[in-house]
Design an enzyme around this catalytic site. Structure first.
Site, PDB file in Angstrom:
ATOM      1  N   CYS A  74       0.851  -1.176   0.000  1.00  0.00           N
ATOM      2  CA  CYS A  74       0.000   0.000   0.000  1.00  0.00           C
ATOM      3  C   CYS A  74       0.894   1.236   0.000  1.00  0.00           C
ATOM      4  CB  CYS A  74      -0.930   0.084   1.195  1.00  0.00           C
ATOM      5  SG  CYS A  74      -1.930  -1.378   1.466  1.00  0.00           S
ATOM      6  N   TRP A 119      -3.300  -2.392  -1.247  1.00  0.00           N
ATOM      7  CA  TRP A 119      -3.110  -3.816  -1.531  1.00  0.00           C
ATOM      8  C   TRP A 119      -3.875  -4.534  -0.432  1.00  0.00           C
ATOM      9  CZ3 TRP A 119      -1.025  -8.117   0.945  1.00  0.00           C
ATOM     10  CH2 TRP A 119      -0.742  -9.217   0.124  1.00  0.00           C
ATOM     11  N   LYS A 125      10.192 -15.372 -11.948  1.00  0.00           N
ATOM     12  CA  LYS A 125       9.898 -14.240 -12.833  1.00  0.00           C
ATOM     13  C   LYS A 125       8.776 -14.614 -13.780  1.00  0.00           C
ATOM     14  CE  LYS A 125      11.628 -11.633 -11.580  1.00  0.00           C
ATOM     15  NZ  LYS A 125      12.518 -11.069 -10.612  1.00  0.00           N
ATOM     16  N   HIS A 172      13.562 -38.425  -9.892  1.00  0.00           N
ATOM     17  CA  HIS A 172      13.049 -38.924  -8.605  1.00  0.00           C
ATOM     18  C   HIS A 172      11.573 -38.564  -8.408  1.00  0.00           C
ATOM     19  CE1 HIS A 172      16.982 -40.293  -7.415  1.00  0.00           C
ATOM     20  NE2 HIS A 172      17.487 -39.113  -7.722  1.00  0.00           N
ATOM     21  N   GLU A 229       5.345 -14.934 -11.943  1.00  0.00           N
ATOM     22  CA  GLU A 229       4.938 -13.653 -11.379  1.00  0.00           C
ATOM     23  C   GLU A 229       4.184 -12.792 -12.399  1.00  0.00           C
ATOM     24  OE1 GLU A 229       7.435 -10.566  -8.535  1.00  0.00           O
ATOM     25  OE2 GLU A 229       8.498 -11.628 -10.085  1.00  0.00           O
ATOM     26  N   ARG A 246       3.079  -0.119  -5.256  1.00  0.00           N
ATOM     27  CA  ARG A 246       3.032  -0.725  -3.914  1.00  0.00           C
ATOM     28  C   ARG A 246       1.709  -1.427  -3.644  1.00  0.00           C
ATOM     29  NH1 ARG A 246       7.168   1.710  -0.278  1.00  0.00           N
ATOM     30  NH2 ARG A 246       6.204   0.410   1.270  1.00  0.00           N
ATOM     31  N   LYS A 266       4.980  -4.171  -4.969  1.00  0.00           N
ATOM     32  CA  LYS A 266       6.433  -4.068  -5.025  1.00  0.00           C
ATOM     33  C   LYS A 266       7.097  -4.313  -3.664  1.00  0.00           C
ATOM     34  CE  LYS A 266      10.373  -3.130  -7.049  1.00  0.00           C
ATOM     35  NZ  LYS A 266      10.952  -4.236  -7.824  1.00  0.00           N
ATOM     36  N   ASN A 299      -1.004   1.688   6.304  1.00  0.00           N
ATOM     37  CA  ASN A 299      -0.308   0.521   5.755  1.00  0.00           C
ATOM     38  C   ASN A 299       0.025  -0.395   6.918  1.00  0.00           C
ATOM     39  OD1 ASN A 299      -0.263   1.829   3.329  1.00  0.00           O
ATOM     40  ND2 ASN A 299       1.935   2.275   3.360  1.00  0.00           N
ATOM     41  N   GLY A 300      -0.074  -1.687   6.701  1.00  0.00           N
ATOM     42  CA  GLY A 300       0.266  -2.620   7.773  1.00  0.00           C
ATOM     43  C   GLY A 300      -0.948  -3.455   8.137  1.00  0.00           C
ATOM     44  N   GLU A 316      14.914 -18.565  -9.906  1.00  0.00           N
ATOM     45  CA  GLU A 316      14.626 -17.173 -10.212  1.00  0.00           C
ATOM     46  C   GLU A 316      13.899 -17.058 -11.562  1.00  0.00           C
ATOM     47  OE1 GLU A 316      14.249 -14.381  -9.093  1.00  0.00           O
ATOM     48  OE2 GLU A 316      14.422 -13.084 -10.833  1.00  0.00           O
TER      49      GLU A 316
HETATM   50  C1  AGP Z   1      10.742 -10.122  -7.395  1.00  0.00           C
HETATM   51  O1  AGP Z   1      10.493 -10.204  -8.746  1.00  0.00           O
HETATM   52  C2  AGP Z   1       9.555 -10.164  -6.552  1.00  0.00           C
HETATM   53  N1  AGP Z   1       8.629  -9.154  -6.854  1.00  0.00           N
HETATM   54  C3  AGP Z   1       9.730 -10.402  -5.066  1.00  0.00           C
HETATM   55  O2  AGP Z   1       9.984 -11.764  -4.912  1.00  0.00           O
HETATM   56  C4  AGP Z   1      10.809  -9.594  -4.319  1.00  0.00           C
HETATM   57  O3  AGP Z   1      12.084  -9.965  -4.764  1.00  0.00           O
HETATM   58  C5  AGP Z   1      10.657  -9.836  -2.807  1.00  0.00           C
HETATM   59  O4  AGP Z   1       9.379  -9.439  -2.393  1.00  0.00           O
HETATM   60  C6  AGP Z   1      11.717  -9.155  -1.996  1.00  0.00           C
HETATM   61  O5  AGP Z   1      11.664  -7.777  -2.143  1.00  0.00           O
HETATM   62  P1  AGP Z   1      12.870  -6.874  -1.636  1.00  0.00           P
HETATM   63  O6  AGP Z   1      14.044  -7.180  -2.492  1.00  0.00           O
HETATM   64  O7  AGP Z   1      12.377  -5.470  -1.810  1.00  0.00           O
HETATM   65  O8  AGP Z   1      13.104  -7.216  -0.212  1.00  0.00           O
END
Ligand code: AGP
Length: 613
Positions: free
Chosen positions: A2, A73, A490, A509, A493, A27, A608, A99-100, A486
């Site tokens: 948020c 969010w 990506k 396995h 996501e 955010r 984010k 936020n929170g 990774e």
């Molecule tokens: C990355 O593509 C993601 N959006 C997510 O996994 C991110 O890396 C994770 O939330 C950690 O964020 P940070 O690096 O701001 O701590």
């Protein structure tokens, strides 16, 4: 998650708030709202959807020079007009953005309902507005303090009140809150991105702090109002233009992710600049705040991060172990503190985070420090909570990263680990020759990244084909396994396809049962000591009809694998392969998502900065 903005000064608040919210939309983006204070009280406009939907439907007469805004969010309650912030009390005299997460929200909601309060939303935040309204404090500060005394949980929040029209009261506990100082005007935000257009003079609130913000300045104090905290300001060194919208790319498509992928050669150069010592084959990392004796005393390295930061942490731990010969591993920061970890004095803990605000990582850092451990941060955002909490660290200098999917920050995290590994290695058994070899490799990297990006057209073509599959495997071994993790992260996501990462060696396995012509495998196969074993596994996949896309090196022989699609990346030193192999997987995910017509910068259900547990 948020985003919070606030303004108090001589200008109309609403346009500034909306502009700030647009910059914070990464955010959280399921709904947005603003509240402004005018002579006739507080007016609120909020709705489900994006900030532009709110701006399009903002009432014409929405004047006022004090206001707060929020982009959401969802945590408690679905994304809806009613659940959007700001939330007000029944009289509409109090408006709150938050936020929170309020942990005792259910209990507080019940108590308010029993007292006859009509709660209109499903949110935890609404209770704060009612608690502020019900306090009999003489000042807004006293009322907010009373309300907070009843709350368990995390918050960054901003409150306005019709009876105190010259001010915004803000508070922080576990969720960032920044005050921006302007010329006879003040700004409030949860993220620098919303402020930098107006000011680079800022003050970060600490946990347990509150502040009163008026047009002429701000004061900070403890949340129980017992004492002032005398907070000073700092001037941050950022380029406001770096936060501007992405320019149209060669595909005529605008996205921050594409801009950030393309910025990687420059970003990589920045993180290395001034830190390589060619004469001694080592790295200079003054920010670690450790002398050679302390560096030598480290017996173990433990990396903590979340999501992609965790996966790159796994790449980094491998690099440290390989170069410095110190046992090293990575763990998801979100799990770490819940297993009551043993904190050892001779372990170096490394927290990795782009935003520096990820609450799971921040809490892991606090747990380590509480138990007397030493933590350094690999952090992109200067002055962020994790950076401030650590004993030292390496800033990543990737520049602002806006797209939810992390790309350039991740690359710089890897390079940060390479620097750390060099420094740790060179006070141990890493020879000067090997140090120099790696420095030469690192120096070549920015150009090689550029070479990979130049192959984007071909990768876009491959991506449109794999995007059709509902489910994919991403596989790799040892150095290649975190690359596969990774890559899968990506891909899922932003394309919303099921992408599962596996060690290539583990396929037989169990998961091999899932291989079929409908399930492509993206395999990471560098030219290294495991090439033969990797290629053998590719044959096993091909024998079961599984389509193959292989990120590899030119000299790896893939003959005999019918229909294999190869993505060749330039060779560097084997230890540095992981980052070069990661790059094409970013473009694969990007173009798959683009082909599927998704909102690349704001993928569904995500945000984010993850500032809730
Ligand atoms: C990355 O593509 C993601 N959006 C997510 O996994 C991110 O890396 C994770 O939330 C950690 O964020 P940070 O690096 O701001 O701590």
């Amino acid at each position: 998650m948020c985003g919070i903005v606030g303004y108090v000064g001589g200008q109309q608040a609403a346009p500034l708030l909306l502009e700030g919210l647009t910059r914070l939309e990464h955010r959280g983006y399921d709904s947005a709202g603003v509240a402004v204070l005018s002579g006739s009280g507080i007016r609120v406009a909020k709705r489900q959807g994006r900030v532009r939907d709110l701006a399009d439907r903002l009432p014409r007469r929405f004047g006022g020079k004090v206001g707060i805004g929020h982009t959401r969010w969802a945590t408690h309650g679905s994304a809806s007009d009613t659940n959007a912030h700001p939330h007000t009390d029944a009289s509409g005299d109090v408006a709150v953005v938050h936020n929170g997460i309020i942990d005792n929200a259910a209990e507080l909601r019940q108590r308010l309902t029993d007292d006859g309060v009509d709660l209109v939303s499903d949110t935890d935040t609404e209770v704060i507005a009612h608690l502020v309204a019900r306090s009999d404090g003489d000042t807004l500060e006293a009322r907010v303090s009373d309300a907070l005394a009843e709350i368990d949980g995390t918050y960054g929040l901003a409150v306005v009140h019709a009876s105190f029209p010259d001010r915004i009261v803000v508070a922080r506990n576990g969720s960032p809150l920044i005050i921006g100082v302007g010329e006879r005007e003040m700004h409030v935000a949860s993220d620098l991105a919303a402020l930098v257009r107006y000011t680079t003079t800022v003050a970060h609130l600490d946990d347990g702090e509150m502040a009163t913000v008026t047009a002429s300045g701000f004061t900070t104090y403890k949340q129980d109002l017992t004492s002032s905290t005398h907070k000073g300001t700092t001037t941050i060194d950022v380029d406001p233009d770096a936060y501007d919208a992405a320019p149209p790319d060669p595909w005529g498509h605008e996205s921050y992710m594409h801009k950030e992928i393309r910025e990687q050669p420059d970003a990589a150069e920045r993180v290395l600049r001034g830190r390589l010592d060619e004469r001694f084959g080592t790295a200079h990392l003054g920010g670690l705040n450790m002398d050679a004796r302390e560096t030598r005393a480290i017996r173990r390295v433990k990396v903590l991060g979340c999501g992609s930061a965790y996966y790159v942490g796994q790449m980094g731990a491998g690099l440290v172990e390989e170069l410095a010969r110190i046992p090293a591993d990575a763990e998801a920061a979100s799990e770490f503190r819940y297993r009551n970890p043993i904190i050892e004095p001779d372990t170096l803990y490394v927290a990795v985070s782009q935003s520096g605000e990820t609450i799971d990582t921040l809490l892991a850092v606090q747990e380590i420090r509480r138990k007397g451990g030493r933590v350094i941060g690999l952090v992109n955002v200067v002055g962020s909570a994790i950076a401030r909490e650590c004993d030292g660290g390496i800033y990543l200098h990737a520049g602002p990263e806006v797209a939810v999917a992390s790309t350039k920050a991740l690359t710089n995290m890897y390079l940060g680990f390479a620097l750390l590994a060099l420094q740790l290695g060179r006070v141990r058994d890493l020879s000067i020759a090997d140090g120099k070899r790696l420095i030469a490799g690192l120096t070549r990297l920015p150009d090689q990244i550029g070479e990979i990006l130049a192959g984007e057209d071909a990768l876009a073509g491959i991506a449109t084909r794999v995007a059709e599959a509902e489910s994919l495997f991403f596989v790799g071994r040892v150095r290649g396994f975190p690359v596969a993790r990774e890559g899968a992260q990506k891909f899922k996501e932003i394309s919303y396809r099921h992408a599962e990462a596996y060690q290539t060696s583990e396929l037989k396995h169990g998961p091999l049962a899932l291989i079929s012509p409908d399930v492509p495998t993206v395999a990471v196969v560098p030219h290294d000591e495991l090439t033969d074993r990797n290629v053998a596994a590719l044959h096993e996949i091909a024998a079961r009809g599984g389509p193959l896309v292989v990120a590899t090196h030119e000299d790896v022989d893939l003959s005999g694998l019918d229909g294999v699609v190869r993505i060749d990346v330039p060779r560097n030193e084997v230890e540095l392969d992981p980052i070069l192999l990661t790059l094409p997987l970013q473009l694969l995910a990007y173009h798959a998502a683009r082909h599927l017509g998704h909102d690349i910068d704001k993928p569904r259900n995500l945000a984010k900065s993850v500032t809730v547990e």
